[in-house]
Scaffold this motif. Structure first.
Motif, PDB file in Angstrom:
ATOM      1  N   SER A  87       0.826  -1.195   0.000  1.00 38.66           N
ATOM      2  CA  SER A  87       0.000   0.000   0.000  1.00 38.66           C
ATOM      3  C   SER A  87       0.858   1.242   0.000  1.00 38.66           C
ATOM      4  O   SER A  87       1.802   1.360   0.764  1.00 38.66           O
ATOM      5  N   VAL A  88       0.476   2.135  -0.887  1.00 38.88           N
ATOM      6  CA  VAL A  88       1.142   3.418  -0.963  1.00 38.88           C
ATOM      7  C   VAL A  88       0.155   4.347  -0.311  1.00 38.88           C
ATOM      8  O   VAL A  88      -0.775   4.812  -0.953  1.00 38.88           O
ATOM      9  N   THR A  89       0.283   4.559   1.002  1.00 43.67           N
ATOM     10  CA  THR A  89      -0.859   5.126   1.705  1.00 43.67           C
ATOM     11  C   THR A  89      -0.736   6.617   1.988  1.00 43.67           C
ATOM     12  O   THR A  89       0.337   7.164   2.122  1.00 43.67           O
ATOM     13  N   GLY A  90      -1.892   7.218   2.074  1.00 46.83           N
ATOM     14  CA  GLY A  90      -2.024   8.593   2.527  1.00 46.83           C
ATOM     15  C   GLY A  90      -3.235   8.637   3.425  1.00 46.83           C
ATOM     16  O   GLY A  90      -3.807   7.597   3.735  1.00 46.83           O
ATOM     17  N   ALA A  91      -3.641   9.839   3.823  1.00 43.37           N
ATOM     18  CA  ALA A  91      -4.773   9.962   4.728  1.00 43.37           C
ATOM     19  C   ALA A  91      -6.058   9.535   4.027  1.00 43.37           C
ATOM     20  O   ALA A  91      -6.163   9.606   2.807  1.00 43.37           O
ATOM     21  N   SER A  92      -7.040   9.075   4.811  1.00 43.14           N
ATOM     22  CA  SER A  92      -8.336   8.765   4.228  1.00 43.14           C
ATOM     23  C   SER A  92      -8.967  10.063   3.735  1.00 43.14           C
ATOM     24  O   SER A  92      -8.565  11.155   4.139  1.00 43.14           O
ATOM     25  N   ALA A  93      -9.959   9.914   2.850  1.00 48.20           N
ATOM     26  CA  ALA A  93     -10.408  11.088   2.101  1.00 48.20           C
ATOM     27  C   ALA A  93     -11.829  11.507   2.456  1.00 48.20           C
ATOM     28  O   ALA A  93     -12.693  10.673   2.683  1.00 48.20           O
ATOM     29  N   GLY A  94     -12.056  12.827   2.504  1.00 49.50           N
ATOM     30  CA  GLY A  94     -13.387  13.345   2.795  1.00 49.50           C
ATOM     31  C   GLY A  94     -14.103  13.816   1.532  1.00 49.50           C
ATOM     32  O   GLY A  94     -13.596  13.630   0.409  1.00 49.50           O
ATOM     33  N   SER A  95     -15.281  14.409   1.747  1.00 47.87           N
ATOM     34  CA  SER A  95     -16.095  14.856   0.612  1.00 47.87           C
ATOM     35  C   SER A  95     -15.338  15.846  -0.276  1.00 47.87           C
ATOM     36  O   SER A  95     -14.610  16.700   0.217  1.00 47.87           O
ATOM     37  N   GLY A  96     -15.539  15.686  -1.590  1.00 46.05           N
ATOM     38  CA  GLY A  96     -14.987  16.645  -2.539  1.00 46.05           C
ATOM     39  C   GLY A  96     -13.498  16.547  -2.761  1.00 46.05           C
ATOM     40  O   GLY A  96     -12.905  17.362  -3.481  1.00 46.05           O
ATOM     41  N   LYS A  97     -12.879  15.536  -2.188  1.00 46.19           N
ATOM     42  CA  LYS A  97     -11.417  15.390  -2.296  1.00 46.19           C
ATOM     43  C   LYS A  97     -11.024  15.063  -3.737  1.00 46.19           C
ATOM     44  O   LYS A  97     -11.726  14.337  -4.444  1.00 46.19           O
ATOM     45  N   VAL A  98      -9.895  15.621  -4.189  1.00 42.38           N
ATOM     46  CA  VAL A  98      -9.332  15.254  -5.484  1.00 42.38           C
ATOM     47  C   VAL A  98      -7.975  14.614  -5.224  1.00 42.38           C
ATOM     48  O   VAL A  98      -7.091  15.231  -4.647  1.00 42.38           O
ATOM     49  N   LEU A  99      -7.845  13.332  -5.612  1.00 38.58           N
ATOM     50  CA  LEU A  99      -6.581  12.607  -5.383  1.00 38.58           C
ATOM     51  C   LEU A  99      -5.823  12.559  -6.695  1.00 38.58           C
ATOM     52  O   LEU A  99      -6.341  12.078  -7.711  1.00 38.58           O
ATOM     53  N   LYS A 100      -4.571  13.070  -6.664  1.00 41.66           N
ATOM     54  CA  LYS A 100      -3.751  13.040  -7.880  1.00 41.66           C
ATOM     55  C   LYS A 100      -2.561  12.153  -7.638  1.00 41.66           C
ATOM     56  O   LYS A 100      -1.934  12.244  -6.579  1.00 41.66           O
ATOM     57  N   ALA A 101      -2.226  11.282  -8.617  1.00 39.83           N
ATOM     58  CA  ALA A 101      -1.050  10.435  -8.446  1.00 39.83           C
ATOM     59  C   ALA A 101      -0.455  10.123  -9.817  1.00 39.83           C
ATOM     60  O   ALA A 101      -1.161  10.103 -10.823  1.00 39.83           O
ATOM     61  N   GLN A 102       0.874   9.902  -9.802  1.00 43.20           N
ATOM     62  CA  GLN A 102       1.537   9.565 -11.063  1.00 43.20           C
ATOM     63  C   GLN A 102       1.966   8.114 -11.040  1.00 43.20           C
ATOM     64  O   GLN A 102       2.253   7.563  -9.976  1.00 43.20           O
ATOM     65  N   PHE A 103       1.992   7.520 -12.226  1.00 42.60           N
ATOM     66  CA  PHE A 103       2.527   6.161 -12.303  1.00 42.60           C
ATOM     67  C   PHE A 103       3.167   5.964 -13.667  1.00 42.60           C
ATOM     68  O   PHE A 103       2.962   6.732 -14.597  1.00 42.60           O
TER      69      PHE A 103
END
Ligand SMILES: Cc1cc2nc3c(=O)[nH]c(=O)nc-3n(C[C@H](O)[C@H](O)[C@H](O)COP(=O)(O)OP(=O)(O)OC[C@H]3O[C@@H](n4cnc5c(N)ncnc54)[C@H](O)[C@@H]3O)c2cc1C
Ligand SMILES: Cc1cc2nc3c(=O)[nH]c(=O)nc-3n(C[C@H](O)[C@H](O)[C@H](O)COP(=O)(O)O)c2cc1C
Lengths: 154, 728
Positions: A87-103
């Protein structure tokens, strides 16, 4: 939010094993959440083959390992491919969150119909495996279900 | 033992505050399952329906249903995602009613998170986990202390022979122990599990099946759901949004299955692990979720924990001040006389303090210490006194556990040793520990100041006699009259003096006194009346033949040849006043059940037995064996006993007279009726004996003979607290 970067060791190993030319691209996946009921959501963003076997994990929001089993598609796909769902973890997410990640992914896998999938889990509500499925090389944006509004890949 | 105790004490100091918080919140939370059961109507068992019935009903009425779950308390909820919103409803399988899910009331949630984590997140969860561990430790060491102190496991269930705060403390501990042990053990397991320090208790998904992908059949038609009764059901997850590539996931009491929506058949199944089953039991025991009555029982049991703590604090606060206060104790290096004390309950210290006070007053340098604190040398000392009580099965009391160690290190042999044992004749090993000290001192070659003397039940007379004799040896006059903690003496007025036995040389009186006022201590038959005879500081004790309920104080007194108190008492005339106080004697008293009692006594020993008879009101079948000298002269309570036989309050009366035509003793009558006596005992009868030491010994020997064929013995009955003696 700072983009998360990930270089996949698994990708390298698999690429070698399959003797595929190491022509690769770096892509950015943007996952936008809608309203999250109640507490914060756990989200897994990962790459699979067309059958759902996990090829690479891009990002997991939510740090408590014991809740990860609720990201069902991800856990399931990892079992199929016998890769540990690292797992490449970060904090859990709330409403309206935008998660950006590169691969990073090899061109031939894009051509083979590999997919970016998103699973979600919210306490006291149903887990949503495959809340969004985006086929690389075909879609650049798909609508999600449940708490996932939209997933884009550039 | 010593270290277990101090560990117990220190751990309890550390755990007391969080422990109390957990206990109080835990007791409140124990009502939660009942509250939920009542508010959702799941107090009544779930209707006998299948998951297919429930799921199809819900799917029909709740658009976008994605998950149906049954809580541990049998409440069925359905979650849905419809028109871009999430929601939950509660389904009643008995009526088919669907209602909005009630908002969880703030109070329960607040309580729960206080109980789980003290509002401090992971740190709080760690603290509560450690507190649970401490509680578990305290329960185990607590049991251990009770068992080793009372000399057997029976002590955990048999009635304790104490009163007041001590009794409250002991009873509260016994009640709380069950709940504490169970909830703390399960709490530790749950805490470890929440920190992922134990294997996961969740059943993993089965391997993902290959699905046909064909059209989904109606839920009501799915065989896997039809064959699962609601009682087995845990959770059903629908393919999200009707996704045809997803199966149904069905969790039951026994495991997790995937169900193919196109066939309605189970395609993969993962059984729940043994650990998973175990953990559910742990969770049930801890939370009562799923069995509200377990919650209530645990809550009730733990209610006693704060009572135990409060009474423990009261015990510490009401502990009398040191008996040594006000005495000039010499340092060990200068003392002429050294008194070493082996005590657990503290009374032996009072005796030691009295000796120290009187020796000091006579101008001698006296040092007093616990046996455990014995020095390697007392360079100036001439005499070494051991004052030793006995506990358990002839074992050392708390302040003498180190006796062997410290005694072996002692350097001098040219010192005179005197051993005074404190004990209770009704225990099999009377003064066992004092006997042990005496034997060790002889073996080590010490000079003896006097022969070993044993004091039964803190007899002040015996102690005074020993003191007189020691005083003679030391060339001083020693009058020892320790003040044991008692109520202050009150004046009692004599109502009646029934004098018997004069003709046969056994003068005995039944003395009845008025209960002086409302505030006078409550007493029961078998308790002791301490009487201060004129001209002596040492009270004499007489067993009471009545209780507060009878409305008078009554004793039977045998006049002793040359006896100070007994002579005075037997000559009293109505209206005369004496100084007296009550000394509780809870260990001599019939059990509160309806088992038969065999009462055995001689002479004035009938007193408390008569009292028991008056108090039982015929609930307990009673058999009385009593011995006197002559039916004509000293038949105590003759009239009242006859009436008791007529009314049935006394099942059988057997008397024996030693100076009549065919002389007999009580043991003669026991022998004649041995089969009846054996039968009564095998039916659970208890034996209460009162009177002289010799009579008690003869009776014990006879009963051992009677009991031998049945494979039991007096010692065994004693250990079961079914053989109680009050002998003097
Ligand atoms: C728990 C308990 C319960 C009791 N219950 C009863 C009861 O219900 N009824 C009852 O009658 N008694 C009972 N007793 C006994 C009672 O307490 C007294 O011990 C008894 O009455 C004698 O007391 P006294 O003052 O008359 O004799 P004391 O003056 O104390 O003398 C006791 C005995 O020692 C002898 N004696 C006195 N001085 C000396 C001396 N200097 N040298 C040698 N011998 C001496 C006396 O002759 C006498 O026989 C009980 C005792 C105990 C411990
Ligand atoms: C639990 C318990 C066990 C006892 N066991 C014995 C025993 O085995 N033998 C004995 O002679 N006395 C026994 N006794 C009686 C005590 O030794 C006696 O009451 C003594 O005077 C107590 O002294 P202390 O208060 O200084 O501890 C026992 C008392 C209790 C409370």
């Amino acid at each position: 939010m700072k983009p998360l970067t990930k270089t996949s060791l698994v990708a390298g190993a698999l690429a070698l094993a399959m003797a595929v030319p190491a022509q690769a691209k770096t892509l950015t996946v943007i996952t936008s959440l809608g309203a999250v009921p109640g507490p914060r959501a756990y989200v897994a963003i990962y790459v699979t083959d067309p059958k759902g076997k996990v090829y690479d994990t891009i990002h997991v929001a939510g740090r408590e390992a014991k809740y990860h089993q609720h990201l069902r598609g991800w856990v399931r796909g990892a079992r199929k491919s016998r890769t540990k769902p690292h797992s490449v973890t970060g904090a859990s997410a709330g409403s309206g969150k935008v998660l950006k990640a590169q691969f990073e992914i090899a061109d031939n896998l894009i051509a083979a119909g590999y997919q970016v999938r998103v699973d979600t889990a919210v306490e006291n509500f149903a887990d949503v495996p495959k809340a969004a499925v985006l086929t690389l090389g075909k879609d650049t944006s798909v609508r999600g279900r449940g708490i996932v509004r939209k997933v884009e890949v550039h | 033992m010593q270290s277990a105790r101090s560990l117990h004490r220190w751990v309890s100091y550390g755990a007391i505050l969080p422990g109390l918080l957990l206990a109080v919140t835990g007791v409140a939370l124990s009502l939660m399952p009942l509250n939920e059961a009542v508010s959702t109507g799941s107090l009544t068992p779930a209707a006998d329906v299948s998951v297919a019935d429930v799921a199809s009903a819900i799917a029909r009425d709740v658009p976008g249903v994605e998950r149906i779950a049954k809580s541990a308390n049998h409440t069925i909820t359905a979650d849905f995602f419809h028109a871009d919103t999430f929601g939950s409803v509660v389904f009643d399988p008995a009526t088919g009613n669907i209602s909005p899910k009630p908002e969880p009331t703030g109070m329960w949630g607040t309580l729960k998170s206080l109980h789980r984590s003290l509002f401090l997140g992971d740190i709080g969860r760690g603290v509560t986990g450690l507190t649970a561990l401490s509680m578990l430790f305290l329960s185990v060491t607590g049991v251990w202390i009770i068992v080793s102190r009372m000399g057997g496991w029976r002590a955990l269930i048999s009635p304790p022979a104490t009163r007041g705060w001590k009794l409250v403390h002991f009873q509260a501990i016994r009640i709380a122990l069950a709940g504490l042990a169970i909830t703390s053990l399960s709490g530790v397991v749950m805490s470890l599990s929440s920190f992922s320090l134990l294997p996961s208790t969740n059943t993993p998904e089965p391997l993902f099946p290959d699905l046909s992908g064909a059209q989904m059949i109606a839920i009501a038609q799915m065989e896997a759901l039809q064959s699962t009764p609601l009682s087995q059901f845990r959770e059903l997850i629908f393919p999200f949004d009707g996704d045809p590539t997803e199966p149904f996931m069905l969790a039951t009491n026994s495991g997790v299955a995937f169900v193919d929506p196109a066939t309605g058949q189970i395609t993969a199944f993962e059984p729940k692990s043994l650990w998973g089953h175990l953990y559910e039991l742990v969770y049930l025991l801890h939370t009562g979720q799923g069995a509200w009555w377990i919650g209530l029982l645990m809550g009730l049991s733990i209610c006693a924990a704060p009572v135990a703590v409060a009474s423990g604090v009261a015990l510490v606060l009401t502990r009398p001040k040191s008996p040594l206060s006000g005495i000039k104790i010499a340092p060990a290096s200068r003392a002429k006389d050294v008194i070493l004390v082996g005590s657990e309950g503290g009374t032996t210290w009072i005796f030691a303090a009295e000796l120290a006070r009187k020796l000091t007053e006579a101008g001698r340098a006296v040092h007093v210490a616990a046996i455990n604190d014995m020095r390697e040398n007392y360079p100036k000392a001439d005499n070494l006194f051991f004052f030793a009580a006995t506990y358990g099965q002839g074992e050392a009391p708390e302040s003498a556990h180190q006796f062997d160690k410290v005694f072996a290190k002692f350097e001098r042999k040219d010192i005179a040793v005197s051993v005074l044992g404190f004990g209770d004749r009704s225990y099999p090993e009377f003064c066992g520990f004092a006997q042990y000290i005496s034997a060790q001192a002889k073996r080590a070659g010490f000079e003896c100041l006097d022969e070993l003397t044993l004091i039964d039940r803190q007899s002040l007379q015996a102690f005074a006699a020993w003191g007189a004799q020691i005083g003679e040896k030391l060339g001083i006059s020693l009058t020892l009259a320790p003040r044991l903690a008692t109520t202050a003496p009150t004046h009692l007025t004599l109502l009646r003096n029934t004098r018997l036995g004069e003709e046969v040389g056994a003068p005995v009186s039944i003395l009845r006194f008025e209960i002086p006022n409302k505030g006078f201590a409550k007493f029961g038959a078998g308790d002791l009346l301490g009487i201060l005879p004129p001209g002596s500081d040492v009270p004499r004790f007489y067993s009471l033949a009545s209780s507060t309920k009878d409305g008078f104080l009554e004793i039977c007194v045998r006049r002793q040849e040359g006896g100070l108190c007994s002579t005075h008492l037997t000559q009293l005339v109505p209206g005369a006043r004496i100084k007296a106080f009550i000394k509780p004697n809870p260990q001599f008293r019939p059990a509160r059940n309806s088992n038969p009692m065999i009462l055995i006594g001689a002479g004035a020993g009938i007193g408390p037995l008569m009292g028991f008879l008056r108090g039982s009101k015929g609930v307990k079948p009673a058999h009385l064996f009593w011995g006197g000298r002559s039916e004509q002269s000293d038949f105590l309570y003759q009239g009242e006993l006859k009436t008791c036989v007529e009314t049935g309050q006394l099942t059988q009366l057997s008397t024996a007279f030693s100076r009549d035509q065919s002389p007999a003793y009580v043991q003669t009558r026991l022998k004649e009726q041995s089969s009846e006596v054996a039968r009564l005992i095998s039916e659970g009868a208890e034996i209460l004996i009162c009177g002289g030491v010799n009579m008690a010994q003869d009776v014990a020997r006879t009963l051992d003979e009677i009991l031998m064929p049945n494979g039991t013995s007096v010692a065994q009955l004693k250990s079961q607290k079914r053989y109680l003696e009050d002998v003097y």
